[in-house]
Design an enzyme around this catalytic site. Structure first.
Site, PDB file in Angstrom:
ATOM      1  N   ARG A 179       5.275  -7.425 -10.829  1.00  0.00           N
ATOM      2  CA  ARG A 179       6.112  -6.549  -9.916  1.00  0.00           C
ATOM      3  C   ARG A 179       7.336  -7.108  -9.268  1.00  0.00           C
ATOM      4  O   ARG A 179       7.692  -6.994  -8.126  1.00  0.00           O
ATOM      5  CB  ARG A 179       5.039  -6.536  -8.611  1.00  0.00           C
ATOM      6  CG  ARG A 179       3.835  -5.675  -9.214  1.00  0.00           C
ATOM      7  CD  ARG A 179       3.794  -4.333  -9.647  1.00  0.00           C
ATOM      8  NE  ARG A 179       2.734  -3.782  -9.850  1.00  0.00           N
ATOM      9  CZ  ARG A 179       2.116  -3.716 -11.477  1.00  0.00           C
ATOM     10  NH1 ARG A 179       3.013  -4.381 -12.303  1.00  0.00           N
ATOM     11  NH2 ARG A 179       1.137  -3.316 -11.510  1.00  0.00           N
ATOM     12  N   SER A 228       0.539   1.635  -3.308  1.00  0.00           N
ATOM     13  CA  SER A 228      -0.036   0.609  -3.098  1.00  0.00           C
ATOM     14  C   SER A 228       0.899  -0.429  -2.318  1.00  0.00           C
ATOM     15  O   SER A 228       2.012  -0.663  -2.467  1.00  0.00           O
ATOM     16  CB  SER A 228       0.020  -0.345  -4.598  1.00  0.00           C
ATOM     17  OG  SER A 228      -1.012   0.462  -5.590  1.00  0.00           O
ATOM     18  N   GLU A 298       3.978  -5.193  -1.388  1.00  0.00           N
ATOM     19  CA  GLU A 298       4.659  -4.648  -2.587  1.00  0.00           C
ATOM     20  C   GLU A 298       5.746  -3.380  -2.171  1.00  0.00           C
ATOM     21  O   GLU A 298       6.652  -3.271  -2.842  1.00  0.00           O
ATOM     22  CB  GLU A 298       3.518  -3.887  -3.459  1.00  0.00           C
ATOM     23  CG  GLU A 298       4.009  -3.332  -4.694  1.00  0.00           C
ATOM     24  CD  GLU A 298       3.153  -3.049  -5.806  1.00  0.00           C
ATOM     25  OE1 GLU A 298       3.131  -2.014  -6.321  1.00  0.00           O
ATOM     26  OE2 GLU A 298       1.660  -3.615  -5.801  1.00  0.00           O
TER      27      GLU A 298
END
Length: 321
Positions: A179, A228, A298
């Site tokens: 990520r 998310s 995130e």
């Protein structure tokens, strides 16, 4: 510069600018959470050359922030100082190329790239059906789902730096990790070239349909959410840690932890950005207390709070509803 001065002054110093430059633009209207303050100025470049011209002539001390479709983004209530750049139609083309490749501008929604690949019989990109947002965010965050990541399929990307120089980046140049990419934060990604493999269109479309059905069944995709919220710690699932900390359904003001999927925060009662960030920080604190794991955001948080209001860990509440 004041709000009114900024866009006018920028327009005056860049007479050949072709994109749209507007002052005091409410960002809540273009983010999925539907919260947050205004951009001091919002610039939508006409194309890559227009973006490069703007950056080459933009004062070096002026803050410049880039946003995409607003899916993985929380804009704080005090808004964003300086110029916010949002790529539009000039970065929204997607085409299939010989050799099982797909070329896409960074304003293209991820799902549209998946569909273009399926239509062309190119396998390997169906996982993008399950990722909200645009290609720019996918590149910046090495977006992934269902066992695949952007790093697995990207051949090269284009970017414009803060001085207006254009760069072509190989997959290795992107510095991908979980990520994350290591592309300089002030470079603006403009295009991606993907390398797929030969596939059957019907089979790829079926795979995409299965991804879509999974999302609808397991994620609150019809709610005002940012996707998310926290990265998965190595070997663990964020949603499970949040659930085990007793945070399923936890509420702060108008924001709530989804009861369908604990790694999603939702704005279900006219939340403020502070409500959402406070809820996220409270969840992080409770997970740390119960498991010792420190969850990492995130979702990208941008801008300033309202005057006198805290941000980050200072928002965590010991007792909430």
């Amino acid at each position: 510069m004041t709000v009114s001065d900024l866009s006018a002054d920028l327009a005056a110093m860049m007479p050949d600018l072709r994109g749209r430059l507007a002052a005091d633009v409410r960002l809540a209207d273009i983010t999925w959470f539907r919260v947050g303050g205004a951009a001091q100025a919002l610039f939508t470049p006409a194309d890559e050359a227009d973006l490069a011209y703007f950056l080459a002539n933009c004062p070096r001390d002026l803050p410049v922030t880039v946003i995409g479709l607003g899916s993985n983004l929380l804009v704080r209530d005090g808004g964003v100082e300086g110029v916010v750049i949002r790529l539009g139609r000039g970065f929204a083309n997607v085409t299939a190329e010989p050799g099982n490749r797909i070329r896409a501008g960074t304003a293209v929604p991820d799902v549209k790239v998946a569909r273009a690949a399926a239509d062309a019989g190119i396998a390997g990109l169906a996982f993008y059906r399950g990722i909200p947002g645009s290609i720019g965010g996918a590149l910046r965050m090495n977006a992934g789902a269902h066992g695949s990541e952007t790093k697995d399929v990207l051949f090269e990307a284009r970017a414009v730096d803060r001085q207006g120089n254009i760069h072509v980046l190989s997959n290795a140049d992107m510095g991908f990790s979980y990520r994350h990419s290591s592309v300089p934060k002030d470079w603006i990604l403009t295009e991606a070239l993907y390398q797929g493999r030969p596939g059957n269109s019907a089979a790829i479309l079926q795979e995409m349909e299965e991804v879509a059905q999974y999302r609808e069944k397991n994620q609150p995709i019809k709610e005002r959410t940012g996707g998310s919220t926290f990265k998965n710690p190595p070997g663990q699932s964020s949603w499970r840690l949040v659930d085990e900390a007793g945070c399923r359904g936890l509420r702060v003001g108008g924001a709530k932890v989804s009861e369908m999927h604990c790694n999603f925060l939702i704005n279900d009662a006219n939340a403020t950005a502070e409500d959402i960030e406070r809820l996220g920080e409270t969840v992080r604190a409770r997970v740390k207390a119960s498991s010792g794991v420190e969850l990492q955001w995130e979702i990208i948080r941008l801008g300033e709070p309202l005057p006198g209001c805290p941000t980050g860990e200072a928002l965590a509440e010991a007792e909430v509803l």
